[in-house]
Design an enzyme around this catalytic site. Structure first.
Site: not given
Ligand code: IPM
Ligand code: MG
Length: 360
Positions: A141, A192, A224, A248, A252
């Site tokens: 970000y 990751k 993942d 982020d 959700d």
């Protein structure tokens, strides 16, 4: 001494839900003698309209001097086509960065009354209580260089940089371990590391930090797989700690497990436990101004603010209890409505929490 709170209602449904949270806070103030002092200001699209920028410096200064900041939501179609440098979201990113709010706490807690509202089977989510600890001021970000450049062949190329320095990983890791100690004593670090070097380092730092927290169990998961596990068997998690972008996305997903993103509060804290509190959901421009938005995430964000930045545990407990009792009574906003319950609008829901808080 008074507790200075800056209110930033923002755009879309922000002002409506903030009005309900304010009613609740004003009552809590009286009941628990919190000595709150409110000051309202602009962020996001409304700030662009008024000042040409999504966060004016004067607003930022006010927030830096306050004991806590309570925010609604930012953004909407009106500002979607603006230059990327002054989009409403930039105001939010700027306040997070400038106030050093690196620790974003996003609890995904399923109210037992709402088990049917989840898109997963009730037995998969009953009793769900996850805390996502998202790094909020670093990673892709904020990484430099970034931009859109012109290649020699005339083609444009977009680029961003995924960076984490050791101290950034260590401090968010500490937050996660400390939080786990107050809960189920388990931290799952999501990365990751099979592809991205930045997260190879992330994993190494988490591993060495975990030696200081031998009472907390640390595990690692690729992002993942974590996304899959969250919808396959979400109750396996206690605290999830991860970087800005993965956090982020996963937050959700976790939010929806609880039935509605309209129920979830969040806290973004800095070293001094100063913080910005906001619902996880966005500005929902499609339902703005219709008195149908769910104000509970906003109200629960206000409770979180009392708990983490003002140390007012009793008042925070009372507000959370009031929300539970409103759900017990069967009151539901449109997003969590199910047959047999009573559908209410934004204001009615806020009034019901105020009434319940009066009775606590
Ligand atoms: C969030 C939001 C923000 C983010 C946007 C509005 C900049 O999606 O708080 O999760 O990506 O951090
Ligand atoms: Mg988001």
């Amino acid at each position: 001494m008074s507790n200075k709170i800056v209110l930033l209602p923002g755009d879309g449904i922000g002002p409506e839900i903030m009005a309900e949270a304010l009613k609740v806070l004003e009552l809590a103030d009286k009941k628990f003698k919190l000595n709150l002092k409110f000051d309202e200001d602009l962020i996001g699209g409304c700030a662009i309209d008024a000042h040409g920028v999504p966060l004016a410096n004067s607003t930022l200064e006010k927030c830096q001097q306050a004991d806590a900041v309570l925010m609604g939501a930012v953004g909407g179609p009106k500002w979607d086509s603006m230059d990327a440098s002054i989009r409403p979201e930039k105001g939010l990113l700027k306040i997070r960065y400038e106030m050093g709010l690196y620790a974003n706490l996003r609890p995904a807690l399923l109210y037992p009354q709402l088990a049917d509202a989840s898109s997963l089977k009730p037995e998969l989510v009953a009793g769900l209580d996850i805390l996502i600890v998202r790094e909020l001021t670093g990673g892709i970000y904020f990484g430099e260089p970034r931009g859109i450049r012109l290649l020699d062949n005339g083609e444009r190329q977009g680029y961003n940089t995924y960076v984490y320095a050791e101290h950034e990983v260590e401090r968010i890791g500490r937050t996660a371990f400390e939080m786990a100690r107050k809960r189920g004593n388990r931290v799952c670090s999501v990365d990751k590391a099979n592809v991205l070097e930045a997260t190879v380092l992330w994993r190494e730092v988490m591993q060495s930090l975990s030696r200081e927290y031998s009472d907390v169990e640390l595990s690692h998961m690729y992002v993942d797989n974590a996304a899959m596990q969250l919808v396959r068997a979400p109750k396996q998690f206690d605290v999830i700690v991860t970087g800005n972008m993965f956090g982020d996305i996963l937050s959700d997903t976790a939010a929806m497990l609880t039935g509605s993103i309209g129920m979830l509060p969040s806290a973004s804290l800095n070293n001094a436990s100063r913080g910005l509190y906001e619902p996880v959901h966005g500005s929902a421009p499609d339902i703005a101004g219709q008195d149908v938005a769910n104000p509970l995430a906003m109200i629960l964000s206000a409770a979180m603010m009392l708990r983490y930045s003002l140390d007012q545990t009793k008042a925070a407990d009372a507000i959370e209890k009031a929300v539970g009792s409103v759900l017990d009574k069967g009151l539901r906003s449109a997003d969590i409505y199910a047959e047999g319950s009573t559908k209410v609008g934004t204001r009615q829901m806020g009034d019901a929490v105020v009434q319940a808080l009066n009775e606590v």
